[in-house]
Design a protein around this motif. Structure first.
Motif, PDB file in Angstrom:
ATOM      1  N   ARG A   2       0.831  -1.216   0.000  1.00  9.00           N
ATOM      2  CA  ARG A   2       0.000   0.000   0.000  1.00  9.00           C
ATOM      3  C   ARG A   2       0.863   1.263   0.000  1.00  9.00           C
ATOM      4  O   ARG A   2       0.534   2.249  -0.664  1.00  9.00           O
ATOM      5  N   THR A   3       1.975   1.221   0.721  1.00  5.02           N
ATOM      6  CA  THR A   3       2.868   2.374   0.765  1.00  5.02           C
ATOM      7  C   THR A   3       3.525   2.602  -0.593  1.00  5.02           C
ATOM      8  O   THR A   3       3.636   3.745  -1.052  1.00  5.02           O
ATOM      9  N   LEU A   4       3.934   1.523  -1.248  1.00  4.11           N
ATOM     10  CA  LEU A   4       4.508   1.654  -2.597  1.00  4.11           C
ATOM     11  C   LEU A   4       3.490   2.251  -3.564  1.00  4.11           C
ATOM     12  O   LEU A   4       3.821   3.118  -4.375  1.00  4.11           O
ATOM     13  N   TYR A   5       2.257   1.781  -3.468  1.00  2.00           N
ATOM     14  CA  TYR A   5       1.189   2.314  -4.325  1.00  2.00           C
ATOM     15  C   TYR A   5       1.018   3.815  -4.076  1.00  2.00           C
ATOM     16  O   TYR A   5       0.986   4.612  -5.023  1.00  2.00           O
ATOM     17  N   ASN A   6       0.903   4.201  -2.812  1.00  2.00           N
ATOM     18  CA  ASN A   6       0.707   5.622  -2.479  1.00  2.00           C
ATOM     19  C   ASN A   6       1.904   6.464  -2.907  1.00  2.00           C
ATOM     20  O   ASN A   6       1.736   7.598  -3.376  1.00  2.00           O
ATOM     21  N   ALA A   7       3.104   5.908  -2.758  1.00  6.11           N
ATOM     22  CA  ALA A   7       4.298   6.625  -3.220  1.00  6.11           C
ATOM     23  C   ALA A   7       4.253   6.787  -4.742  1.00  6.11           C
ATOM     24  O   ALA A   7       4.644   7.833  -5.277  1.00  6.11           O
ATOM     25  N   GLY A   8       3.747   5.764  -5.438  1.00  7.73           N
ATOM     26  CA  GLY A   8       3.593   5.857  -6.895  1.00  7.73           C
ATOM     27  C   GLY A   8       2.630   6.962  -7.292  1.00  7.73           C
ATOM     28  O   GLY A   8       2.896   7.734  -8.215  1.00  7.73           O
ATOM     29  N   VAL A   9       1.517   7.049  -6.593  1.00 12.50           N
ATOM     30  CA  VAL A   9       0.531   8.105  -6.863  1.00 12.50           C
ATOM     31  C   VAL A   9       1.173   9.478  -6.647  1.00 12.50           C
ATOM     32  O   VAL A   9       1.005  10.388  -7.470  1.00 12.50           O
ATOM     33  N   LEU A  10       1.908   9.607  -5.564  1.00 12.80           N
ATOM     34  CA  LEU A  10       2.608  10.865  -5.276  1.00 12.80           C
ATOM     35  C   LEU A  10       3.584  11.211  -6.399  1.00 12.80           C
ATOM     36  O   LEU A  10       3.669  12.352  -6.841  1.00 12.80           O
ATOM     37  N   ARG A  11       4.292  10.203  -6.892  1.00 10.87           N
ATOM     38  CA  ARG A  11       5.270  10.442  -7.962  1.00 10.87           C
ATOM     39  C   ARG A  11       4.591  10.822  -9.276  1.00 10.87           C
ATOM     40  O   ARG A  11       5.123  11.627 -10.034  1.00 10.87           O
ATOM     41  N   VAL A  12       3.423  10.254  -9.541  1.00 11.54           N
ATOM     42  CA  VAL A  12       2.660  10.657 -10.728  1.00 11.54           C
ATOM     43  C   VAL A  12       2.309  12.137 -10.611  1.00 11.54           C
ATOM     44  O   VAL A  12       2.481  12.911 -11.557  1.00 11.54           O
ATOM     45  N   GLN A  13       1.821  12.534  -9.451  1.00 13.93           N
ATOM     46  CA  GLN A  13       1.441  13.932  -9.228  1.00 13.93           C
ATOM     47  C   GLN A  13       2.631  14.872  -9.394  1.00 13.93           C
ATOM     48  O   GLN A  13       2.480  16.000  -9.830  1.00 13.93           O
ATOM     49  N   ALA A  14       3.823  14.370  -9.047  1.00 16.99           N
ATOM     50  CA  ALA A  14       5.039  15.179  -9.168  1.00 16.99           C
ATOM     51  C   ALA A  14       5.628  15.122 -10.576  1.00 16.99           C
ATOM     52  O   ALA A  14       6.609  15.799 -10.864  1.00 16.99           O
ATOM     53  N   GLY A  15       5.031  14.286 -11.443  1.00 21.62           N
ATOM     54  CA  GLY A  15       5.524  14.170 -12.807  1.00 21.62           C
ATOM     55  C   GLY A  15       6.690  13.209 -12.973  1.00 21.62           C
ATOM     56  O   GLY A  15       7.296  13.143 -14.040  1.00 21.62           O
ATOM     57  N   SER A  16       7.006  12.451 -11.942  1.00 18.47           N
ATOM     58  CA  SER A  16       8.103  11.472 -11.993  1.00 18.47           C
ATOM     59  C   SER A  16       7.530  10.119 -12.403  1.00 18.47           C
ATOM     60  O   SER A  16       7.410   9.198 -11.606  1.00 18.47           O
ATOM     61  N   LEU A  17       7.196  10.013 -13.694  1.00 19.47           N
ATOM     62  CA  LEU A  17       6.457   8.843 -14.178  1.00 19.47           C
ATOM     63  C   LEU A  17       7.274   7.558 -14.171  1.00 19.47           C
ATOM     64  O   LEU A  17       6.724   6.478 -13.916  1.00 19.47           O
ATOM     65  N   VAL A  18       8.560   7.633 -14.423  1.00 16.99           N
ATOM     66  CA  VAL A  18       9.397   6.433 -14.399  1.00 16.99           C
ATOM     67  C   VAL A  18       9.470   5.877 -12.969  1.00 16.99           C
ATOM     68  O   VAL A  18       9.309   4.670 -12.753  1.00 16.99           O
ATOM     69  N   GLN A  19       9.683   6.758 -12.001  1.00 16.76           N
ATOM     70  CA  GLN A  19       9.724   6.333 -10.600  1.00 16.76           C
ATOM     71  C   GLN A  19       8.355   5.815 -10.150  1.00 16.76           C
ATOM     72  O   GLN A  19       8.278   4.859  -9.379  1.00 16.76           O
ATOM     73  N   ALA A  20       7.302   6.433 -10.636  1.00 14.80           N
ATOM     74  CA  ALA A  20       5.952   5.975 -10.296  1.00 14.80           C
ATOM     75  C   ALA A  20       5.731   4.566 -10.823  1.00 14.80           C
ATOM     76  O   ALA A  20       5.213   3.694 -10.105  1.00 14.80           O
ATOM     77  N   GLU A  21       6.131   4.338 -12.064  1.00 15.93           N
ATOM     78  CA  GLU A  21       5.998   3.013 -12.679  1.00 15.93           C
ATOM     79  C   GLU A  21       6.746   1.958 -11.864  1.00 15.93           C
ATOM     80  O   GLU A  21       6.238   0.858 -11.639  1.00 15.93           O
ATOM     81  N   GLU A  22       7.933   2.294 -11.393  1.00 13.84           N
ATOM     82  CA  GLU A  22       8.712   1.361 -10.574  1.00 13.84           C
ATOM     83  C   GLU A  22       7.989   1.032  -9.271  1.00 13.84           C
ATOM     84  O   GLU A  22       7.940  -0.129  -8.852  1.00 13.84           O
ATOM     85  N   ALA A  23       7.433   2.053  -8.631  1.00 15.92           N
ATOM     86  CA  ALA A  23       6.704   1.832  -7.379  1.00 15.92           C
ATOM     87  C   ALA A  23       5.463   0.976  -7.621  1.00 15.92           C
ATOM     88  O   ALA A  23       5.171   0.045  -6.850  1.00 15.92           O
ATOM     89  N   PHE A  24       4.727   1.259  -8.700  1.00 10.92           N
ATOM     90  CA  PHE A  24       3.534   0.463  -9.024  1.00 10.92           C
ATOM     91  C   PHE A  24       3.904  -0.994  -9.333  1.00 10.92           C
ATOM     92  O   PHE A  24       3.192  -1.918  -8.932  1.00 10.92           O
ATOM     93  N   ALA A  25       5.013  -1.191 -10.043  1.00 12.04           N
ATOM     94  CA  ALA A  25       5.445  -2.554 -10.377  1.00 12.04           C
ATOM     95  C   ALA A  25       5.753  -3.351  -9.104  1.00 12.04           C
ATOM     96  O   ALA A  25       5.352  -4.518  -8.977  1.00 12.04           O
ATOM     97  N   GLU A  26       6.452  -2.719  -8.152  1.00  9.62           N
ATOM     98  CA  GLU A  26       6.751  -3.389  -6.878  1.00  9.62           C
ATOM     99  C   GLU A  26       5.476  -3.670  -6.097  1.00  9.62           C
ATOM    100  O   GLU A  26       5.315  -4.756  -5.529  1.00  9.62           O
ATOM    101  N   ALA A  27       4.572  -2.693  -6.057  1.00 10.81           N
ATOM    102  CA  ALA A  27       3.302  -2.874  -5.339  1.00 10.81           C
ATOM    103  C   ALA A  27       2.488  -3.997  -5.962  1.00 10.81           C
ATOM    104  O   ALA A  27       1.897  -4.826  -5.258  1.00 10.81           O
ATOM    105  N   LEU A  28       2.471  -4.056  -7.281  1.00 15.08           N
ATOM    106  CA  LEU A  28       1.721  -5.086  -7.991  1.00 15.08           C
ATOM    107  C   LEU A  28       2.285  -6.476  -7.699  1.00 15.08           C
ATOM    108  O   LEU A  28       1.529  -7.413  -7.446  1.00 15.08           O
ATOM    109  N   GLU A  29       3.605  -6.604  -7.712  1.00 17.29           N
ATOM    110  CA  GLU A  29       4.225  -7.897  -7.414  1.00 17.29           C
ATOM    111  C   GLU A  29       3.875  -8.369  -5.998  1.00 17.29           C
ATOM    112  O   GLU A  29       3.531  -9.536  -5.783  1.00 17.29           O
ATOM    113  N   LEU A  30       3.948  -7.470  -5.042  1.00 20.89           N
ATOM    114  CA  LEU A  30       3.579  -7.827  -3.670  1.00 20.89           C
ATOM    115  C   LEU A  30       2.102  -8.202  -3.571  1.00 20.89           C
ATOM    116  O   LEU A  30       1.745  -9.180  -2.917  1.00 20.89           O
ATOM    117  N   ALA A  31       1.253  -7.422  -4.224  1.00 21.99           N
ATOM    118  CA  ALA A  31      -0.192  -7.698  -4.184  1.00 21.99           C
ATOM    119  C   ALA A  31      -0.486  -9.082  -4.764  1.00 21.99           C
ATOM    120  O   ALA A  31      -1.298  -9.836  -4.205  1.00 21.99           O
TER     121      ALA A  31
END
Length: 191
Positions: A139-168
């Motif tokens: 959940r923290t990785l997902y929320n960090a990904g959302v934050l990174r999307v809002q900041a325009g850091s799409l590559v970092q957001a994608e990485e956070a979402f990928a980690e969150a997805l694997e854990l989920a």
């Protein structure tokens, strides 16, 4: 009131009453009844002050802070969260520490301080990993990904979402997995 009934009947002691009140406050919070939640969380904070129940107080401060944040009271939330972090560190309550660190990330994001927000998310993530709470890590990785999307850091957001997805996936969090997939797809479309 339920608190009075329980104490007069000696159905539970002070610790159980504080835990019971915490659950009631969380229910009010999730129902959007923040005034009631704040009142109950504040009462727990008052009743745990100076009693040696530092872990319970840290959790109560964290929860009170989230209710204040939901009301848009960012500065009050930050004050309470910093106190919760300090107490949780003092007593070694790593779960409450991680929750408060992540909530500091949320509060600093609301305040528009992206760097501080990211730092606190990372601290919370590290603490969740330390205690082995993979669901909260996801959940923290997902929320960090959302934050990174809002900041325009799409590559970092994608990485956070990928980690969150694997854990989920690994944890069988099906509903959460679909939420992460949807957010990850939206992120990919923005790139």
């Amino acid at each position: 009131m339920a608190d009075d009934y329980l104490t007069k009947r000696k159905i539970c002691g002070a610790d159980e009453l504080i835990a019971f009140r915490h659950v009631r406050a969380k229910a009010h919070f999730y129902l959007g009844e923040n005034e009631k939640a704040i009142s109950l969380f504040r009462r727990n904070c008052s009743e745990t002050e100076g009693t040696g129940r530092l872990a319970r107080r840290a959790l109560s401060l964290n929860s009170l802070a989230t209710a204040h944040l939901a009301e848009g009271q960012v500065e009050e939330s930050l004050r309470l969260l910093h106190a919760a972090v300090e107490l949780a560190q003092q007593v070694g309550d790593l779960r409450t520490l991680a929750l408060a660190q992540v909530n500091l990330g949320v509060a600093y994001s609301e305040k528009g301080e992206g760097e501080a927000s990211s730092r606190h998310y990372e601290e919370g993530l590290t603490t969740f990993r330390k205690i082995g709470d993979q669901a909260s890590e996801a959940r923290t990785l997902y929320n960090a990904g959302v934050l990174r999307v809002q900041a325009g850091s799409l590559v970092q957001a994608e990485e956070a979402f990928a980690e969150a997805l694997e854990l989920a996936r690994r944890l069988g969090m099906k509903h959460f997995e679909s939420t992460v997939r949807r957010q990850r797809a939206e992120c990919a479309l923005q790139r």
